[in-house]
Design a protein around this motif. Structure first.
Motif, short mmCIF file in Angstrom:
data_model
loop_
_atom_site.label_atom_id
_atom_site.label_comp_id
_atom_site.label_asym_id
_atom_site.label_seq_id
_atom_site.Cartn_x
_atom_site.Cartn_y
_atom_site.Cartn_z
N LEU A 1 92.61 -50.56 -36.53
CA LEU A 1 92.48 -49.22 -35.95
C LEU A 1 91.94 -48.31 -37.04
O LEU A 1 92.51 -48.22 -38.13
CB LEU A 1 93.85 -48.73 -35.47
CG LEU A 1 93.90 -47.33 -34.84
CD1 LEU A 1 93.14 -47.31 -33.51
CD2 LEU A 1 95.36 -46.91 -34.61
N GLN B 1 93.96 -48.88 -40.37
CA GLN B 1 95.33 -49.31 -40.11
C GLN B 1 95.32 -50.70 -39.49
O GLN B 1 94.93 -50.87 -38.33
CB GLN B 1 96.06 -48.33 -39.20
CG GLN B 1 97.54 -48.67 -39.03
CD GLN B 1 98.29 -47.65 -38.19
OE1 GLN B 1 97.71 -46.92 -37.41
NE2 GLN B 1 99.62 -47.62 -38.35
N PRO C 1 98.65 -46.73 -42.37
CA PRO C 1 97.23 -46.46 -42.62
C PRO C 1 96.90 -46.52 -44.11
O PRO C 1 97.72 -46.15 -44.95
CB PRO C 1 97.04 -45.04 -42.09
CG PRO C 1 98.14 -44.85 -41.09
CD PRO C 1 99.30 -45.63 -41.65
N LEU D 1 91.20 -44.61 -38.21
CA LEU D 1 91.69 -43.27 -37.93
C LEU D 1 90.93 -42.24 -38.76
O LEU D 1 90.70 -42.43 -39.95
CB LEU D 1 93.17 -43.16 -38.26
CG LEU D 1 94.10 -44.00 -37.39
CD1 LEU D 1 95.45 -44.19 -38.08
CD2 LEU D 1 94.29 -43.34 -36.03
N PHE E 1 95.38 -36.11 -37.27
CA PHE E 1 94.67 -37.34 -36.96
C PHE E 1 94.09 -37.34 -35.55
O PHE E 1 94.66 -36.76 -34.63
CB PHE E 1 95.61 -38.55 -37.09
CG PHE E 1 95.84 -38.98 -38.51
CD1 PHE E 1 96.85 -38.41 -39.26
CD2 PHE E 1 95.05 -39.97 -39.09
CE1 PHE E 1 97.07 -38.81 -40.57
CE2 PHE E 1 95.26 -40.38 -40.38
CZ PHE E 1 96.28 -39.80 -41.13
N TYR F 1 90.82 -43.51 -42.46
CA TYR F 1 91.87 -44.47 -42.77
C TYR F 1 91.67 -45.73 -41.94
O TYR F 1 91.20 -45.67 -40.81
CB TYR F 1 93.25 -43.89 -42.47
CG TYR F 1 93.72 -42.84 -43.45
CD1 TYR F 1 93.25 -41.54 -43.38
CD2 TYR F 1 94.63 -43.16 -44.44
CE1 TYR F 1 93.68 -40.57 -44.28
CE2 TYR F 1 95.08 -42.21 -45.35
CZ TYR F 1 94.59 -40.92 -45.27
OH TYR F 1 95.02 -39.98 -46.16
N ASN G 1 92.79 -39.97 -32.30
CA ASN G 1 93.44 -41.09 -31.62
C ASN G 1 92.96 -42.46 -32.10
O ASN G 1 93.52 -43.48 -31.72
CB ASN G 1 93.25 -40.99 -30.11
CG ASN G 1 94.04 -39.83 -29.53
OD1 ASN G 1 94.98 -39.33 -30.14
ND2 ASN G 1 93.63 -39.38 -28.35
#
Lengths: 112, 114
Positions: B88, B37, B43, B90, B105, B35, B107
């Motif tokens: 971000l 984000q 996300p 993920l 998930f 994902y 970190n």
């Protein structure tokens, strides 16, 4: 595609207060999950709840699939509950747990 | 019980470069999803790997590619980086692609493109 709407977008609580977060969706779902993202970005799975009610400590969730909404209840809130709460679900009639559509989230701030 | 692990945690790249992000799924899981984000957003699904094949793909260009290894770990590759790829990233794992497996998930890897 399926639409996911979360409300409220932002919420500020005093420690000890209760709250209800709502997730509306536009189509039938086979897979609905609630997540908490803490201020450090870590995303934690709270509930897998395509229908019915579940409880885990101070948190509980209810999904009414026929009316296309889910609710997350937080009781006796603590400062560690702060962060963003996401509702996520599998769209297009899929049950694929890896391909989730996320709402925009509810940002919760719990003040001491 | 080892959870989902991702590396690196942070990365800074220049426009046009290529990047590889890595993920090891939670012990017992065999399916990995990636994902993206962006700041202030939820996300967005990039793709999913199961049995070393891409099974599902979101609305991302071919610059985004991946791989899954026999030990279920996975890589996300992004070519010709754009400023808009800053986000971000993920990784999430689950058992199979069916209904009764909650998603877990890591970190995340925070990618900054300058």
């Amino acid at each position: 595609g399926i639409q996911v709407e979360q409300s409220p977008p932002d919420l500020i609580l005093q420690e000890g207060a209760n709250s209800t977060l709502r997730c509306n969706f536009s189509d039938s779902v086979n897979n609905l999950q609630w997540f908490h993202q803490n201020p450090w970005g870590q995303l934690i799975n709270l509930f897998y709840i395509p229908s019915g009610t579940k409880q885990n400590g101070r948190l509980s969730a209810t999904t009414v699939a026929t009316e296309r909404y889910s609710l997350l209840y937080i009781s006796s809130s603590q400062t560690t509950d702060s962060g963003v709460y996401f509702c996520a679900l599998a769209g297009d009639g899929s049950s694929n747990t890896g391909k989730l559509i996320f709402g925009q989230g509810t940002t919760l701030q719990v003040k001491p | 019980d080892a959870g989902v692990t991702q590396s690196p945690t942070h990365l800074i790249k220049t426009r046009g470069q290529q990047v590889t992000l890595r993920c090891s799924p939670k012990s017992g899981h065999d399916t990995v999803s990636w994902y993206q984000q962006a700041l202030g957003q939820g996300p967005q699904f990039i793709f999913q790997y199961y049995e070393e094949e891409e099974r599902q793909r979101g609305n991302f260009p071919d610059r985004f590619s991946g791989h899954q290894f026999p030990n279920y770990s996975s890589e996300l590759n992004v070519n010709a980086l754009l400023l808009g790829d800053s986000a971000l990233y993920l990784c999430a794992s689950s058992l199979g692609t069916g209904t009764n497996s909650p998603l877990h998930f890591g970190n995340g890897t925070r990618l900054t493109v300058t």
